[in-house]
Design a protein around this motif. Structure first.
Motif, PDB file in Angstrom:
ATOM      1  N   ALA A  18      32.928  43.633  44.652  1.00 53.88           N
ATOM      2  CA  ALA A  18      33.242  42.255  45.033  1.00 53.88           C
ATOM      3  C   ALA A  18      32.422  41.257  44.224  1.00 53.88           C
ATOM      4  O   ALA A  18      32.113  40.166  44.696  1.00 53.88           O
ATOM      5  CB  ALA A  18      32.993  42.052  46.533  1.00 53.88           C
ATOM      6  N   VAL A  43      39.084  45.325  50.657  1.00 50.40           N
ATOM      7  CA  VAL A  43      38.007  45.268  49.682  1.00 50.40           C
ATOM      8  C   VAL A  43      36.788  45.965  50.262  1.00 50.40           C
ATOM      9  O   VAL A  43      36.509  45.866  51.461  1.00 50.40           O
ATOM     10  CB  VAL A  43      37.664  43.811  49.288  1.00 50.40           C
ATOM     11  N   TYR A  44      36.085  46.682  49.391  1.00 51.03           N
ATOM     12  CA  TYR A  44      34.857  47.355  49.801  1.00 51.03           C
ATOM     13  C   TYR A  44      33.790  47.136  48.741  1.00 51.03           C
ATOM     14  O   TYR A  44      34.053  47.219  47.541  1.00 51.03           O
ATOM     15  CB  TYR A  44      35.076  48.863  49.970  1.00 51.03           C
ATOM     16  N   ASP A  45      32.566  46.843  49.199  1.00 47.77           N
ATOM     17  CA  ASP A  45      31.413  46.730  48.318  1.00 47.77           C
ATOM     18  C   ASP A  45      30.200  47.182  49.121  1.00 47.77           C
ATOM     19  O   ASP A  45      30.172  47.028  50.353  1.00 47.77           O
ATOM     20  CB  ASP A  45      31.232  45.277  47.845  1.00 47.77           C
ATOM     21  N   SER A  51      31.433  41.148  49.996  1.00 52.20           N
ATOM     22  CA  SER A  51      32.823  41.447  50.343  1.00 52.20           C
ATOM     23  C   SER A  51      33.417  40.349  51.212  1.00 52.20           C
ATOM     24  O   SER A  51      34.565  39.940  51.022  1.00 52.20           O
ATOM     25  CB  SER A  51      32.906  42.785  51.083  1.00 52.20           C
ATOM     26  N   SER A  55      36.598  37.942  50.462  1.00 55.58           N
ATOM     27  CA  SER A  55      37.696  37.881  51.423  1.00 55.58           C
ATOM     28  C   SER A  55      38.041  36.442  51.788  1.00 55.58           C
ATOM     29  O   SER A  55      39.214  36.069  51.880  1.00 55.58           O
ATOM     30  CB  SER A  55      37.336  38.674  52.677  1.00 55.58           C
ATOM     31  N   VAL A  63      38.052  43.458  55.111  1.00 53.22           N
ATOM     32  CA  VAL A  63      36.812  43.959  54.532  1.00 53.22           C
ATOM     33  C   VAL A  63      36.474  45.293  55.184  1.00 53.22           C
ATOM     34  O   VAL A  63      36.527  45.436  56.402  1.00 53.22           O
ATOM     35  CB  VAL A  63      35.654  42.963  54.752  1.00 53.22           C
ATOM     36  N   SER A  83      33.216  48.151  40.388  1.00 50.34           N
ATOM     37  CA  SER A  83      31.835  48.211  40.836  1.00 50.34           C
ATOM     38  C   SER A  83      30.915  48.386  39.631  1.00 50.34           C
ATOM     39  O   SER A  83      31.365  48.350  38.487  1.00 50.34           O
ATOM     40  CB  SER A  83      31.667  49.385  41.813  1.00 50.34           C
TER      41      SER A  83
END
Length: 248
Positions: A18, A43-45, A51, A55, A63, A83
């Motif tokens: 993100a 979304v993933y971080d 994140s 969003s 998220v 990433s």
């Protein structure tokens, strides 16, 4: 529910990472330009606050706080990996083994072992991996490609590409995680990946032999230390005078 748009089928897509690249190159275009083709589902971080910020800028896309949970919940068609470089292989292999195709930000990974792990997973699962190179979309790079394709300079028999990093953009690599070899693989991986790709793309060709060399003339152990921060640097008064002179 999947919906067809002409020859295209709407795809469920999730994003890993993100940061600025993930936001500007992927997330925003998903919702602002590609909405009729892309169902941006998550979304993933590892940084949950980042994140959440992404969003909020992208129609409150869901998220997730765990990569595997995101894949199990969404069941995406495509996973986009943006990433940090040294984590690419983890998410690429995990996505392939979950039955997803993958688009990864360059470089694909940072060393030979991780590269082999990815290629073996792609072959084993039958899913596909595409590596994205954002420099292809820069206007001057695209124009060079078009001119060469049109035959503007005739047949190409030899090409030499020299690339020098200035102390503005070049300095950025030594302020972030890119400066750590174990995270970026070094600039001959993280940065020069662009240059090898551009030459291959421009010429629609592949090299028979590749070698590279480089050195650090400004950054590195031979550099004169002048203070870790501006506030503790003994040269700050001299710099202020020079900056004032240039401003006037």
């Amino acid at each position: 529910m999947k919906a067809e748009k002409g020859p295209f089928e709407m795809k469920k897509i999730v994003l890993v990472g993100a940061g600025a690249r993930a936001l500007q190159m992927y997330a925003k275009p998903f919702v602002e330009e590609l909405g009729e083709y892309v169902d941006f589902c998550g979304v993933y971080d590892i940084n949950p606050m980042r994140s959440k910020q992404l969003s909020e800028e992208c129609v409150n896309v869901p998220v997730f706080f765990d990569f595997a949970q995101m894949l199990d919940t969404v069941r995406p068609d495509l996973v986009v990996v943006a990433s940090t470089d040294h984590t690419h292989h983890t998410y690429i292999v995990g996505a392939l083994e979950s039955g997803c195709d993958v688009v990864s930000e360059k470089p694909m990974t940072i060393d030979e072992h991780k590269c082999r792990e990815i290629l073996e997973a792609e072959k084993r699962t039958g899913r596909s991996l595409t590596v994205a190179f954002n420099m292809r979309f820069m206007p001057y790079a695209a124009r060079i490609k078009a001119l060469l394709k049109e035959g503007a300079i005739g047949d190409i028999h030899h090409i030499a590409l020299d690339w020098y990093l200035d102390r503005s953009h070049g300095a950025d690599y030594f302020r972030r995680w890119h400066a750590e070899l174990e995270k970026s693989g070094g600039l001959l991986v993280h940065k020069s990946t662009h240059h090898f790709d551009l030459v291959n793309w421009w010429l629609d060709s592949r090299p028979r032999e590749v070698h590279a060399f480089g050195t650090r003339k400004f950054y590195g152990p031979t550099r004169q230390e002048r203070g870790e921060r501006c506030l503790t640097c003994g040269y700050k008064k001299i710099l202020r005078v020079r900056l004032r002179y240039f401003a006037e």
